[in-house]
Motif scaffolding. Structure first.
Motif, PDB file in Angstrom:
ATOM      1  N   HIS A 203       0.830  -1.201   0.000  1.00  9.73           N
ATOM      2  CA  HIS A 203       0.000   0.000   0.000  1.00  9.73           C
ATOM      3  C   HIS A 203       0.866   1.255   0.000  1.00  9.73           C
ATOM      4  O   HIS A 203       0.609   2.212  -0.752  1.00  9.73           O
ATOM      5  CB  HIS A 203      -0.920  -0.012   1.213  1.00  9.73           C
ATOM      6  N   ASP A 204       1.898   1.268   0.825  1.00 11.95           N
ATOM      7  CA  ASP A 204       2.755   2.453   0.915  1.00 11.95           C
ATOM      8  C   ASP A 204       3.540   2.695  -0.365  1.00 11.95           C
ATOM      9  O   ASP A 204       3.865   3.848  -0.698  1.00 11.95           O
ATOM     10  CB  ASP A 204       3.719   2.318   2.098  1.00 11.95           C
ATOM     11  N   LEU A 205       3.839   1.643  -1.102  1.00 12.38           N
ATOM     12  CA  LEU A 205       4.491   1.815  -2.397  1.00 12.38           C
ATOM     13  C   LEU A 205       3.594   2.574  -3.370  1.00 12.38           C
ATOM     14  O   LEU A 205       4.082   3.191  -4.320  1.00 12.38           O
ATOM     15  CB  LEU A 205       4.851   0.460  -2.995  1.00 12.38           C
ATOM     16  N   LYS A 547      17.529   1.159  -4.412  1.00 13.97           N
ATOM     17  CA  LYS A 547      16.863   2.179  -3.597  1.00 13.97           C
ATOM     18  C   LYS A 547      16.322   3.301  -4.479  1.00 13.97           C
ATOM     19  O   LYS A 547      15.215   3.803  -4.263  1.00 13.97           O
ATOM     20  CB  LYS A 547      17.836   2.751  -2.568  1.00 13.97           C
ATOM     21  N   ASP A 548      17.112   3.679  -5.478  1.00 16.76           N
ATOM     22  CA  ASP A 548      16.686   4.750  -6.375  1.00 16.76           C
ATOM     23  C   ASP A 548      15.453   4.339  -7.178  1.00 16.76           C
ATOM     24  O   ASP A 548      14.501   5.128  -7.307  1.00 16.76           O
ATOM     25  CB  ASP A 548      17.836   5.104  -7.323  1.00 16.76           C
ATOM     26  N   MET A 549      15.460   3.116  -7.721  1.00 18.91           N
ATOM     27  CA  MET A 549      14.303   2.654  -8.496  1.00 18.91           C
ATOM     28  C   MET A 549      13.069   2.537  -7.614  1.00 18.91           C
ATOM     29  O   MET A 549      11.954   2.925  -8.022  1.00 18.91           O
ATOM     30  CB  MET A 549      14.606   1.316  -9.159  1.00 18.91           C
ATOM     31  N   LYS A 550      13.239   2.026  -6.423  1.00 16.76           N
ATOM     32  CA  LYS A 550      12.113   1.890  -5.507  1.00 16.76           C
ATOM     33  C   LYS A 550      11.533   3.255  -5.165  1.00 16.76           C
ATOM     34  O   LYS A 550      10.310   3.447  -5.157  1.00 16.76           O
ATOM     35  CB  LYS A 550      12.566   1.167  -4.241  1.00 16.76           C
ATOM     36  N   GLY A 551      12.405   4.233  -4.917  1.00 18.33           N
ATOM     37  CA  GLY A 551      11.932   5.581  -4.619  1.00 18.33           C
ATOM     38  C   GLY A 551      11.239   6.218  -5.807  1.00 18.33           C
ATOM     39  O   GLY A 551      10.219   6.913  -5.654  1.00 18.33           O
TER      40      GLY A 551
END
Length: 649
Positions: A203-205, A547-551
């Motif tokens: 959900h937070d994604l 981390k960059d892609m996830k952000g």
């Protein structure tokens, strides 16, 4: 049934049967209300019969008909009888096998929920009994709200996502009894609780819905993890959990305002399905005579165009929809009316039981298309706001559009299907991003691909995706290029489409080691198992690129979640020029501009070309990094990639 005290049990059962038959009564003429009240108070359920499906039903459907499949030794020699207000036996059908009966019931609209006994009488033997339950519906049919262009669906292979309950990893009563995370085709132990435990993360994604690959039992000797060889259409695979944990997943999604999409398979079952040892009819399966007499399966040749081809031969059409998908997946014959009813009722049973928001139907063009129209029509008639997406793996927009409801098909076919899968656009996006910029290659492929929307009755209901559980990971498809992967994702997420993203895309999961290997494509999600050195849920061990892609994805998804322009706005795009392609989404006071730039050197584009937008002097914000951009005269793009601007901030 087995009793320790047979004599006591015999008289108890005889008394219960007498009550059901009306031979014993406390009132001379019990009224309807009293009978209903009495039925509701049945507390001792009797299960003399091996199998009755659907195992329960509900009152209050538009369609008042229900067909029960009854499986028991020599059941065809018995006569069923029901005494319950508002429930009537309309017809009894014998099958080719003496061990089946199909009972047509009429359930009146005024019928009250409750339990009742079905008696199976025999002139020479004691009657058998089965207690059946009619349940109240939990909410109105209109409240089953499906997915639409406001949604981004998170696709999960459950066995590979997270293992929350190691106690169900191995079930001794099933054929495949091993866990081996080093084997791509063995079970790894992921389960339903593993998904439920991480719903806050999903959900937070920014995802609004979850689609797990099938969770029904696959009691197969090997490779049972994927879920598409179902061996019981009414049973959750115990290695994934129970019916209660499946319900808990739905409840957890709904508590967060998210939607639940169930992956269903009506085209085929697993060869170890319980009915394979005793098929009800001689035509229960397609090409059944070859399987039974010659010990071989007739495999489809995958000529899916035969569904639309005006000139297709009958033999080719029959082989496409009748041929088995693979030798261990028998093809179900939906032209058999009892099979058709069975599958339609099964889908409705799961919608009510799990409180679904949508269905993803596997291998759509391989099933009988008349049945598919009836199947989807029956569901949408009961649930007018529901959603179904069919898997048509074709890169031809004409074939994709054929299956969508409202298509003006030359053969008059009406699918009743709300959504299809946009394999065509997915292919054009990947090709365009990999090619050099020429007159006919590069970003022009994306532009031309979207221009095909004129062929679709409702483009915004079509489902786009970067990859899925059967394809190379998008990061692999794009050669491990992070910039191009971001370009593909951002473009899809601003299109007028429903969007599906496969788990792990947010951390650049790939199949570089063995490209196209399904077991590797469906690899374990880091952190889903105790002791994993990398944990995506906590961020431990992730690389800077991950981390960059996830952000990046999280920021864009959460913006999209509240963007009326992206979800339902008007779309306008400009043909690519000098390696730059602009697409605009607009709704009321919100404008979203998506810029794709394939130039490796800085370029300044003249904004005069876009004057029809009337945006001169407008200040935009970069959705990803928050920088402000003034739309005036020229726009300088310093590096290749995607730029996503919003006027609303």
């Amino acid at each position: 049934m087995h009793y320790r005290n047979f004599r006591t049990a015999f008289f108890l059962k005889a008394f219960v049967i007498a009550i059901a038959l009306g031979l014993v009564s406390c009132k001379e003429k019990p009224n309807t209300a009293a009978m209903s009240e009495g039925a509701e108070k049945i507390t001792t359920e009797i299960r003399d019969i091996e199998r009755v499906e659907p195992p329960n039903w509900w009152v209050g459907f538009k369609n008042t008909e229900l067909q029960l499949l009854v499986k028991h030794s020599d059941i065809s020699e018995r006569t069923p009888r029901i005494s319950y207000p508002g429930v009537h036996i309309k017809a009894i059908h014998k099958a080719d096998s003496p061990n089946y009966l199909f009972i047509d019931l009429e359930i009146e609209k005024t019928t009250e929920p409750g339990k009742f006994n079905i008696l199976f009488e025999h002139q020479d033997h004691e009657a058998l009994m089965y207690t059946y339950t009619l349940m109240p519906r939990l909410k109105p049919a209109e409240d089953y709200i499906g997915f639409d262009s406001s949604d981004v669906i998170y696709l999960i292979t459950p066995d590979r996502f997270a293992n929350a309950n190691s106690e169900n990893d191995i079930v001794e009563t099933l054929q495949e009894r091993r866990i081996d995370r080093t084997d791509d085709y063995a079970r790894h132990g992921g389960d339903i609780e593993g998904i439920t435990d991480h719903l806050d993360y999903i959900h937070d994604l920014g995802f609004t819905a979850v689609w797990p690959c099938p969770l029904l039992i696959n009691d197969m000797p090997e490779a049972s993890y994927h879920g598409y060889a179902i061996t019981d259409y009414y049973r959750v695979d115990p290695r994934f959990g129970t019916l209660e944990t499946y319900k808990a997943l739905s409840e957890g999604l709904h508590q967060r305002g998210m939607k639940h999409v169930m992956d269903q398979v009506v085209n085929h079952c697993g060869i170890e399905h319980w009915w394979m040892s005793d098929l009800p009819f001689k035509d229960w399966l397609n090409y059944q005579h070859y399987f039974e007499n010659e010990g071989r399966a007739i495999i489809t040749e995958h000529h899916r165009t035969t569904n639309q081809d005006l000139y297709a031969s009958e033999v080719d059409k029959a082989l496409e929809t009748g041929g088995w998908f693979v030798p261990v997946m028998p093809d179900l014959n939906q032209r058999n009316p009892f099979m058709a009813s069975y599958l339609i009722q099964n889908s409705i049973w799961w919608i009510e039981t799990i409180q679904l928001n949508g269905i993803r139907q596997d291998t759509y063009p391989y099933s009988d298309k008349s049945f598919l129209s009836d199947w989807a029509g029956a569901i949408m008639d009961e649930y007018p706001n529901f959603s179904i997406v069919g898997e048509e793996w074709s890169t031809n927009p004409l074939l994709i559009g054929y299956w969508q409801e409202g298509a003006n098909n030359k053969d008059g076919y009406d699918s009743n299907l709300k959504s299809t899968m946009d394999f065509a656009m997915q292919e054009q996006i990947v090709k365009g991003l990999l090619e050099p910029e020429t007159w006919g290659t590069g970003l022009i492929r994306l532009y031309n691909g979207l221009a095909n929307d004129f062929a679709y009755p409702n483009p915004s209901d079509i489902l786009i995706f970067p990859d899925n559980h059967d394809m190379n990971r998008i990061f692999t498809q794009l050669g491990g290029d992070i910039v191009k992967t971001k370009m593909a994702l951002s473009y899809m997420l601003v299109l007028p489409r429903v969007v599906q993203v496969y788990y792990g895309t947010e951390i650049l999961m790939n199949d570089f080691e063995k490209p196209g290997d399904h077991g590797l494509i469906r690899t374990d999600y880091p952190g889903g198992w105790e002791g994993d050195p990398v944990n995506v849920f906590t961020g431990e061990g992730l690389t800077d690129d991950q981390k960059d892609m996830k952000g990046f994805l999280k920021t864009l998804l959460n913006y999209r979640k509240h963007s009326k322009a992206i979800q339902q706005g008007k779309t306008l795009h400009f043909a690519p020029k000098d390696g730059v392609y602009l697409l605009i989404r607009k709704a009321e006071d919100e404008i979203v501009i998506h810029v794709l730039n394939s130039n490796t050197e800085p370029i300044a584009i003249d904004l005069e070309r876009y004057d029809e937008l009337g945006l001169t002097g407008t200040v935009f914000k970069d959705i990803i990094n928050g920088d402000e951009v003034l739309w005036k005269d020229r726009l300088t793009l310093s590096k290749p990639g995607s730029l996503i601007l919003t006027s609303k901030f």
